[in-house]
Design an enzyme around this catalytic site. Structure first.
Site, PDB file in Angstrom:
ATOM      1  N   HIS A 103      43.299  39.395  28.146  1.00 25.08           N
ATOM      2  CA  HIS A 103      42.303  38.556  28.817  1.00 25.08           C
ATOM      3  C   HIS A 103      42.764  37.106  28.822  1.00 25.08           C
ATOM      4  O   HIS A 103      41.968  36.194  28.648  1.00 25.08           O
ATOM      5  CB  HIS A 103      40.928  38.662  28.134  1.00 25.08           C
ATOM      6  CG  HIS A 103      40.292  40.013  28.234  1.00 25.08           C
ATOM      7  ND1 HIS A 103      40.688  41.078  27.487  1.00 25.08           N
ATOM      8  CD2 HIS A 103      39.289  40.474  29.023  1.00 25.08           C
ATOM      9  CE1 HIS A 103      39.955  42.141  27.785  1.00 25.08           C
ATOM     10  NE2 HIS A 103      39.096  41.797  28.723  1.00 25.08           N
ATOM     11  N   GLN A 109      37.980  41.153  37.706  1.00 28.58           N
ATOM     12  CA  GLN A 109      37.138  40.627  36.630  1.00 28.58           C
ATOM     13  C   GLN A 109      37.885  39.696  35.682  1.00 28.58           C
ATOM     14  O   GLN A 109      37.362  38.680  35.255  1.00 28.58           O
ATOM     15  CB  GLN A 109      36.527  41.796  35.876  1.00 28.58           C
ATOM     16  CG  GLN A 109      35.281  41.451  35.122  1.00 28.58           C
ATOM     17  CD  GLN A 109      34.514  42.700  34.760  1.00 28.58           C
ATOM     18  OE1 GLN A 109      34.939  43.437  33.878  1.00 28.58           O
ATOM     19  NE2 GLN A 109      33.404  42.947  35.424  1.00 28.58           N
ATOM     20  N   PHE A 110      39.092  40.079  35.322  1.00 30.09           N
ATOM     21  CA  PHE A 110      40.022  39.201  34.632  1.00 30.09           C
ATOM     22  C   PHE A 110      41.346  39.383  35.358  1.00 30.09           C
ATOM     23  O   PHE A 110      41.730  40.522  35.619  1.00 30.09           O
ATOM     24  CB  PHE A 110      40.177  39.592  33.152  1.00 30.09           C
ATOM     25  CG  PHE A 110      38.961  39.244  32.332  1.00 30.09           C
ATOM     26  CD1 PHE A 110      38.894  38.037  31.638  1.00 30.09           C
ATOM     27  CD2 PHE A 110      37.889  40.111  32.262  1.00 30.09           C
ATOM     28  CE1 PHE A 110      37.768  37.710  30.891  1.00 30.09           C
ATOM     29  CE2 PHE A 110      36.755  39.786  31.517  1.00 30.09           C
ATOM     30  CZ  PHE A 110      36.699  38.579  30.834  1.00 30.09           C
ATOM     31  N   ASP A 146      44.194  39.434  34.489  1.00 32.79           N
ATOM     32  CA  ASP A 146      45.129  40.342  33.791  1.00 32.79           C
ATOM     33  C   ASP A 146      45.102  41.726  34.453  1.00 32.79           C
ATOM     34  O   ASP A 146      46.114  42.418  34.509  1.00 32.79           O
ATOM     35  CB  ASP A 146      44.733  40.520  32.322  1.00 32.79           C
ATOM     36  CG  ASP A 146      44.583  39.197  31.603  1.00 32.79           C
ATOM     37  OD1 ASP A 146      45.347  38.946  30.672  1.00 32.79           O
ATOM     38  OD2 ASP A 146      43.692  38.405  31.980  1.00 32.79           O
ATOM     39  N   ILE A 175      44.887  42.522  37.370  1.00 30.68           N
ATOM     40  CA  ILE A 175      45.536  42.555  38.681  1.00 30.68           C
ATOM     41  C   ILE A 175      46.747  43.488  38.616  1.00 30.68           C
ATOM     42  O   ILE A 175      47.223  43.960  39.644  1.00 30.68           O
ATOM     43  CB  ILE A 175      45.934  41.122  39.125  1.00 30.68           C
ATOM     44  CG1 ILE A 175      45.973  41.036  40.656  1.00 30.68           C
ATOM     45  CG2 ILE A 175      47.238  40.669  38.497  1.00 30.68           C
ATOM     46  CD1 ILE A 175      45.971  39.603  41.182  1.00 30.68           C
ATOM     47  N   SER A 230      37.924  50.317  39.613  1.00 37.02           N
ATOM     48  CA  SER A 230      39.190  50.659  40.242  1.00 37.02           C
ATOM     49  C   SER A 230      39.641  49.448  41.040  1.00 37.02           C
ATOM     50  O   SER A 230      39.174  49.204  42.152  1.00 37.02           O
ATOM     51  CB  SER A 230      39.011  51.867  41.166  1.00 37.02           C
ATOM     52  OG  SER A 230      40.156  51.985  41.998  1.00 37.02           O
ATOM     53  N   GLU A 231      40.527  48.670  40.444  1.00 33.32           N
ATOM     54  CA  GLU A 231      41.039  47.496  41.133  1.00 33.32           C
ATOM     55  C   GLU A 231      41.803  47.921  42.384  1.00 33.32           C
ATOM     56  O   GLU A 231      41.825  47.215  43.381  1.00 33.32           O
ATOM     57  CB  GLU A 231      41.958  46.688  40.199  1.00 33.32           C
ATOM     58  CG  GLU A 231      41.207  45.910  39.121  1.00 33.32           C
ATOM     59  CD  GLU A 231      40.538  46.779  38.069  1.00 33.32           C
ATOM     60  OE1 GLU A 231      40.928  47.954  37.923  1.00 33.32           O
ATOM     61  OE2 GLU A 231      39.613  46.297  37.392  1.00 33.32           O
TER      62      GLU A 231
HETATM   63  C1  LIG Z   1      41.059  48.160  34.737  1.00 33.12           C
HETATM   64  C2  LIG Z   1      39.944  47.395  34.121  1.00 33.12           C
HETATM   65  N1  LIG Z   1      39.043  46.796  34.917  1.00 33.12           N
HETATM   66  C3  LIG Z   1      38.021  46.091  34.372  1.00 33.12           C
HETATM   67  C4  LIG Z   1      37.884  45.985  33.033  1.00 33.12           C
HETATM   68  C5  LIG Z   1      36.737  45.175  32.424  1.00 33.12           C
HETATM   69  N2  LIG Z   1      35.817  46.044  31.703  1.00 33.12           N
HETATM   70  C6  LIG Z   1      35.901  46.189  30.366  1.00 33.12           C
HETATM   71  S1  LIG Z   1      34.820  47.308  29.773  1.00 33.12           S
HETATM   72  C7  LIG Z   1      34.173  47.589  31.300  1.00 33.12           C
HETATM   73  C8  LIG Z   1      33.081  48.588  31.479  1.00 33.12           C
HETATM   74  C9  LIG Z   1      33.493  49.908  30.955  1.00 33.12           C
HETATM   75  O1  LIG Z   1      32.512  50.861  31.179  1.00 33.12           O
HETATM   76  P1  LIG Z   1      32.648  52.319  30.621  1.00 33.12           P
HETATM   77  O2  LIG Z   1      33.994  52.865  30.918  1.00 33.12           O
HETATM   78  O3  LIG Z   1      31.494  53.090  31.105  1.00 33.12           O
HETATM   79  O4  LIG Z   1      32.591  52.126  29.055  1.00 33.12           O
HETATM   80  P2  LIG Z   1      31.382  51.566  28.173  1.00 33.12           P
HETATM   81  O5  LIG Z   1      31.614  50.108  28.022  1.00 33.12           O
HETATM   82  O6  LIG Z   1      30.111  51.858  28.878  1.00 33.12           O
HETATM   83  O7  LIG Z   1      31.498  52.296  26.889  1.00 33.12           O
HETATM   84  C10 LIG Z   1      34.830  46.807  32.262  1.00 33.12           C
HETATM   85  C11 LIG Z   1      34.519  46.796  33.694  1.00 33.12           C
HETATM   86  C12 LIG Z   1      38.872  46.605  32.241  1.00 33.12           C
HETATM   87  N3  LIG Z   1      38.837  46.545  30.906  1.00 33.12           N
HETATM   88  N4  LIG Z   1      39.873  47.311  32.798  1.00 33.12           N
END
Ligand SMILES: Cc1ncc(C[n+]2csc(CCOP(=O)(O)OP(=O)(O)O)c2C)c(N)n1
Ligand SMILES: [Mg+2]
Lengths: 365, 326
Positions: free
Chosen positions: B128, B83-84, B86, B88, B60-61
């Site tokens: 990204h 993390q990226f 984007d 934001i 949760s940004e």
């Molecule tokens: C809003 C947002 N923040 C960060 C990310 C980066 N990110 C991509 S996948 C991921 C983990 C996702 O975990 P989960 O929802 O449990 O799915 P899983 O990969 O375990 O299947 C993150 C932090 C993103 N894609 N979107």
């Protein structure tokens, strides 16, 4: 066949319950045979991407697979009919397999080719098909559920008998938009199912840093909708639960949450060694491999034979090689296609980045 | 001679040294603690600084930035990782509605840094790869920083952490591991915000760039030097508030100006600089101020598309030729 789930309904939280959709034996057998085939196919597709194409350096960018989570997408989508929609994220290649997206399109997508699902505009799992009811998700997690609910709203407005199946990882359910989505869907009883693949990790973050609830499905209480907790590695459980939720949604009773407990059998993506995951978890969960489990079940039921399994495996390997080679023979997209598709009615025709962009209005292109 | 440091390590060192120096500095973001960050930039931080100073956040940004704003009200100096960059977009509200307006509305400082990787060239596709500077340049109260060199990656981040305003610190992920430079050890590194650097001196045309495009400018400058055309390359470093003086002084000397950025051209920050030079430097100009940016599209995934999309030295050379021939 009744399966054991935990049901959260009203303010009763996670009550052990038997679920039995009373599907005829014949229908179930046909479904299971199809599911078995698709599970094998799904794993082979992801193996090809991860172990062959990526290793050959043909894929740039992230490679995510849903190994060990095959049941979740496949055994839920099997209950969908034409016109229904799905809203997957990065672990749900199964949705594309279930809805019959051509394999060539998938492999070519990963390799950034013109014959790929998005013609090179997008990579990896960012695929979609309006015709086949698959929403192409944005990376920003949680939003795919929101957009799925938008489609569900349209079904209600247009009085279509359809439902939407959305997928989120347990990590994605921490986003504000996921909660806003579930609330709205509940308030208006929209025809949607919120599948949660709880694979216990979100990238490097374990569940105890993600949420405090015992079960995510229990969040339904706060939103006034039911939730089910199922064994996500058990095909029958997911099949039953999804049938229950889809029927409910289709008959106008509104949304529900299905939390599938499972495990991420890989790193977050191919580049992640997952050294932060205790090794013994991998060993434990390897024993619960959903495909092996389902195979044993089907053999015991005599709904499949060893000979038929061999036949399926051979057929699939041949298909995979053929599709992957065909994808690989595909051309890279013309660089100028980068300029297409920003607006429906305007084409950016300037090629030079320092020249004033010349925009042509209302050109059909 | 000392070993060269990567761009990524410079950022890591800045965080580390600032956390050592000031106990009120702490980190929060997704996967930054045990996992060590998506780019392993904060690997080892939790072991050294402990869990009260390195927080793994739920996805949760919004709560990442709101937590940073709130913690800053109680005397802490949070450094939040997106993390990226984007993503934001998911905390646009928290940045614009809270962080940016704190001081103006009720005289409360908001000394937070929001940092993360950004930019294209890594086959990241539409989610990204973005350059978000223009999204925030029109929001008063937020500073925007984008280093191009290893020294500044460290020096500017230190300055950003010590600054009492919200700073968005944009780290080119292309430079993370592709740029290595020798920098002085430890505390000797510091770059004040708001000051551009003249990287190459030249008589014929000023190029204003930041991050990746600074390096493309060097390539172009080298090639053009062989033809006798001298570029003056300015590394802007801080995008808001930007160093009007250094840029204008350079244009007075060269009489020509090209603003060169990776973000799409329309509505890009280059427009702001060009307009300023057009207005304040008009009397010195020998040619129209020219902007170079990406085409007005999203960042595509496939290599040939991405290569086409990202502005490069060849684009700059083409633009310089036109400007020189004007
Ligand atoms: C809003 C947002 N923040 C960060 C990310 C980066 N990110 C991509 S996948 C991921 C983990 C996702 O975990 P989960 O929802 O449990 O799915 P899983 O990969 O375990 O299947 C993150 C932090 C993103 N894609 N979107
Ligand atoms: Mg997960």
């Amino acid at each position: 066949m009744p399966v054991d789930v935990l049901l959260t309904e009203g303010n009763q939280v996670s009550v052990p319950t038997k679920l039995d959709a009373k599907i005829s034996e014949a229908k179930r057998k046909a479904d299971y045979q199809k599911l078995f085939y698709n599970m094998k196919l799904l794993r082979a597709v992801e193996d090809r991407i991860e172990r062959v194409l990526a290793k050959q350096g043909k894929i740039l960018g992230g490679v995510y697979t849903g190994k060990g989570q095959e049941c979740i997408s496949l055994c839920s989508c099997v209950h969908l009919m034409d016109g229904d929609f799905t809203s997957p994220t990065h672990r749900e290649m199964g949705v594309f397999v279930a809805r019959g997206i051509p394999l060539v399109e998938i492999f070519a997508q990963y390799m950034g080719r013109a014959n790929g699902n998005t013609k090179g505009k997008e990579g990896n799992m960012h695929m979609g098909s309006i015709e086949k009811g698959i929403i192409n998700y944005p990376s920003q997690l949680g939003n795919n559920a929101g957009c799925g609910v938008g489609v569900a709203l349209s079904f209600k407005i247009k009085k279509q008998p359809n439902v939407v199946m959305t997928f989120s990882g347990e990590g994605a359910t921490s986003t504000g938009i996921w909660h806003e989505t579930v609330n709205f869907a509940s308030v208006r009883s929209l025809p949607v199912v919120f599948m949660v693949n709880n694979n216990q990790y979100a990238m490097g973050t374990p569940t105890h840093h993600q949420y405090r609830a015992v079960n995510l499905a229990e969040r339904g209480v706060g939103y006034g909708i039911p939730g089910l907790v199922v064994d996500g590695n058990d095909a029958e459980s997911v099949y039953e639960a999804a049938k229950w939720a889809v029927d409910r949604a289709r008959s106008g009773k509104g949304p529900s949450i299905i939390e599938c407990k499972t495990f991420r059998m890989t790193g977050h993506a191919q580049h992640d060694s997952a050294d932060y995951v205790p090794e013994k978890l991998f060993q434990e969960w390897a024993k619960k491999d959903p495909i092996e489990r389902f195979t044993r079940f089907l053999l015991k039921k005599k709904w499949i034979t060893a000979a038929r399994i061999k036949e399926i495996e051979d057929e699939i390997s041949a298909m995979i090689v053929k599709a992957s080679d065909e994808a690989d023979a595909g051309k890279f997209p013309d660089p100028l296609t980068a300029l297409e598709g920003v607006f429906t009615d305007q084409k950016i025709i300037s090629h030079k980045k320092w020249k004033t962009m010349i925009v042509q209005q209302n050109q059909n292109y | 001679m000392a070993e060269p440091t990567t761009f990524l390590n410079a950022i890591r060192e800045a965080l580390w040294e600032e956390m050592e120096r000031d106990p009120s500095v702490f980190l929060l973001g997704e996967d930054i603690a045990n996992y060590g960050g998506a780019f392993k930039l904060t690997k080892g931080f939790i072991e050294h600084f402990g869990p009260d100073r390195v927080w793994d956040m739920p996805i949760s940004e919004g709560i990442i930035v709101d937590s940073a704003v709130g913690a800053s009200m109680n005397g802490l100096r949070p450094v939040a990782e997106i993390q990226f960059l984007d993503f934001i977009t998911c905390c646009f509200d928290q940045i614009c509605s809270y962080a940016a307006k704190q001081l103006y509305r009720w005289d409360v400082k908001c000394p937070i840094v929001i940092r993360g990787p950004y930019g294209a060239k890594t086959s990241g596709g539409p989610y990204h790869s973005a350059c978000p500077e223009a999204w925030f340049a029109n929001m008063p109260g937020v500073k925007l920083v984008a280093p191009a060199h290893v020294y500044d990656a460290k020096g500017l981040l230190k300055a950003a952490i010590r600054d009492d305003n919200p700073v968005i610190f944009m780290e080119s992920k292309w430079l993370y591991r592709n740029l290595k430079e020798v920098i002085p050890p430890g505390d000797q590194v510091f770059t004040p915000l708001g000051k551009a650097a003249v990287r190459r001196e030249g008589r014929h045309c000023t190029v204003v760039a930041w991050a990746n495009m600074v390096h493309e400018s060097y390539i172009a400058a080298d090639k053009l030097a062989k033809e006798g055309v001298e570029l003056e390359v300015i590394d802007l470093r801080t995008i808001t508030p930007w160093d009007h003086e250094t840029v204008l002084e350079s244009v007075k000397k060269t009489g020509r100006c090209i603003v060169f950025h990776e973000a799409p051209r329309t509505g890009g920050f280059g427009g702001e600089i060009a307009a300023y030079i057009g207005q304040e430097g008009f009397a010195w100009l020998d040619a129209p101020v020219t902007r170079i940016g990406a085409p007005d599209t999203h960042v595509p995934f496939a290599k040939p598309l991405e290569n086409y999309y990202v502005p490069n030295a060849e684009d700059l050379i083409g633009a310089v030729r036109e400007v020189m021939a004007y």
